[in-house]
Design a protein around this motif. Structure first.
Motif, short mmCIF file in Angstrom:
data_model
loop_
_atom_site.label_atom_id
_atom_site.label_comp_id
_atom_site.label_asym_id
_atom_site.label_seq_id
_atom_site.Cartn_x
_atom_site.Cartn_y
_atom_site.Cartn_z
N ARG A 108 0.86 -1.19 0.00
CA ARG A 108 0.00 0.00 0.00
C ARG A 108 0.89 1.23 0.00
NH1 ARG A 108 -2.43 -2.03 4.83
NH2 ARG A 108 -0.87 -1.90 6.45
N ARG A 109 0.36 2.27 -0.62
CA ARG A 109 1.06 3.55 -0.60
C ARG A 109 0.98 4.13 0.80
NH1 ARG A 109 -2.04 6.02 -5.71
NH2 ARG A 109 -0.86 5.02 -7.38
N LYS A 110 2.07 4.71 1.25
CA LYS A 110 2.07 5.33 2.58
C LYS A 110 1.17 6.56 2.61
CE LYS A 110 6.74 3.91 3.82
NZ LYS A 110 8.12 4.39 4.08
N GLU A 111 1.12 7.30 1.52
CA GLU A 111 0.40 8.57 1.50
C GLU A 111 -1.11 8.44 1.54
OE1 GLU A 111 0.25 9.53 -3.26
OE2 GLU A 111 2.05 10.07 -2.14
N ASP A 112 -1.66 7.39 0.88
CA ASP A 112 -3.12 7.29 0.83
C ASP A 112 -3.65 5.91 1.19
OD1 ASP A 112 -2.43 5.85 -1.42
OD2 ASP A 112 -3.11 7.36 -2.83
N ALA A 113 -2.77 4.98 1.53
CA ALA A 113 -3.13 3.62 1.98
C ALA A 113 -3.91 2.82 0.94
CB ALA A 113 -3.90 3.68 3.30
N ILE A 114 -3.82 3.17 -0.32
CA ILE A 114 -4.47 2.37 -1.37
C ILE A 114 -3.62 1.12 -1.60
CG2 ILE A 114 -5.13 2.28 -3.80
CD1 ILE A 114 -5.69 5.25 -3.66
N GLU A 115 -4.29 -0.04 -1.60
CA GLU A 115 -3.58 -1.31 -1.76
C GLU A 115 -3.45 -1.69 -3.23
OE1 GLU A 115 -5.17 -4.47 0.60
OE2 GLU A 115 -5.01 -3.31 2.45
N PHE A 116 -2.31 -2.32 -3.53
CA PHE A 116 -2.02 -2.81 -4.87
C PHE A 116 -1.32 -4.15 -4.76
CE2 PHE A 116 -2.07 1.76 -5.41
CZ PHE A 116 -2.72 1.94 -6.63
N VAL A 117 -1.36 -4.91 -5.84
CA VAL A 117 -0.52 -6.09 -6.00
C VAL A 117 0.56 -5.70 -7.00
CG1 VAL A 117 -0.38 -8.49 -6.75
CG2 VAL A 117 -2.41 -7.67 -5.53
N VAL A 118 1.82 -5.80 -6.61
CA VAL A 118 2.93 -5.40 -7.47
C VAL A 118 3.04 -6.40 -8.62
CG1 VAL A 118 5.41 -4.98 -7.61
CG2 VAL A 118 4.15 -4.36 -5.54
N ARG A 119 3.05 -5.88 -9.85
CA ARG A 119 3.18 -6.72 -11.04
C ARG A 119 4.50 -6.49 -11.77
NH1 ARG A 119 0.09 -10.52 -9.71
NH2 ARG A 119 -2.09 -10.03 -9.58
N GLU A 120 5.07 -5.31 -11.64
CA GLU A 120 6.32 -4.99 -12.32
C GLU A 120 7.17 -4.07 -11.47
OE1 GLU A 120 5.97 -3.29 -16.22
OE2 GLU A 120 4.63 -4.87 -16.91
N ALA A 121 8.48 -4.17 -11.64
CA ALA A 121 9.43 -3.24 -11.05
C ALA A 121 10.32 -2.78 -12.21
CB ALA A 121 10.26 -3.91 -9.97
N ARG A 122 10.20 -1.52 -12.56
CA ARG A 122 10.92 -0.99 -13.74
C ARG A 122 12.07 -0.09 -13.30
NH1 ARG A 122 5.65 1.13 -17.09
NH2 ARG A 122 4.50 -0.85 -17.09
N LEU A 123 13.22 -0.34 -13.89
CA LEU A 123 14.40 0.46 -13.62
C LEU A 123 14.38 1.68 -14.53
CD1 LEU A 123 17.15 0.82 -12.22
CD2 LEU A 123 18.15 -0.60 -14.03
N GLY A 124 14.38 2.88 -13.94
CA GLY A 124 14.37 4.11 -14.70
C GLY A 124 15.77 4.56 -15.08
N LEU A 125 15.84 5.57 -15.91
CA LEU A 125 17.14 6.09 -16.34
C LEU A 125 17.93 6.69 -15.19
CD1 LEU A 125 16.22 7.78 -19.73
CD2 LEU A 125 17.40 5.62 -19.36
N GLY A 126 17.25 7.20 -14.20
CA GLY A 126 17.93 7.80 -13.05
C GLY A 126 18.29 6.79 -11.98
N SER A 127 18.32 5.52 -12.32
CA SER A 127 18.68 4.43 -11.40
C SER A 127 17.67 4.23 -10.29
CB SER A 127 20.07 4.64 -10.82
OG SER A 127 21.02 4.74 -11.84
N HIS A 128 16.44 4.67 -10.47
CA HIS A 128 15.40 4.42 -9.48
C HIS A 128 14.50 3.30 -9.98
CE1 HIS A 128 13.50 7.21 -12.29
NE2 HIS A 128 12.38 6.61 -11.96
N VAL A 129 13.91 2.57 -9.06
CA VAL A 129 13.01 1.48 -9.41
C VAL A 129 11.59 1.90 -9.07
CG1 VAL A 129 12.39 -0.92 -8.98
CG2 VAL A 129 14.80 -0.25 -9.02
#
Length: 92
Positions: free
Chosen positions: A38-59
């Motif tokens: 869940r997101r800390k900011e709004d507590a909406i729940e999700f099931v993680v399906r992908e983790a994408r690596l961005g150009l700035g080295s963030h996932v």
């Protein structure tokens, strides 16, 4: 010193760092894909399906709401970065 030799050494170092970043992103993917978060900011729940690596080295994590019914053409929702989420339930 020859500038081309120095530039070559920096290129080699950049390549090694890129491989390390990709390895770290693969670990994040293995740990979080399929988990309920869940997101800390709004507590909406999700099931993680992908983790994408961005150009700035963030996932960035992408997923769907647990109550989602599969429809054609519906895209994944960006959940956020690892620091923006928390696990719904911790598995041993």
């Amino acid at each position: 010193p020859d500038p081309l030799v120095i530039a070559g050494a920096h290129q080699k170092q950049a390549h090694e760092l890129t491989r390390k970043i990709q390895s770290e992103a693969a670990c994040i993917r293995q740990l979080l894909v399929g988990r309920k978060v869940r997101r800390k900011e709004d507590a909406i729940e999700f099931v993680v399906r992908e983790a994408r690596l961005g150009l700035g080295s963030h996932v960035s994590l992408y997923g769907r709401r647990p109550d989602y019914r599969k429809k054609e053409g519906v895209r994944l929702t960006r959940i956020g970065l690892v620091a923006d989420i928390e696990l719904v339930e911790v598995k041993p």
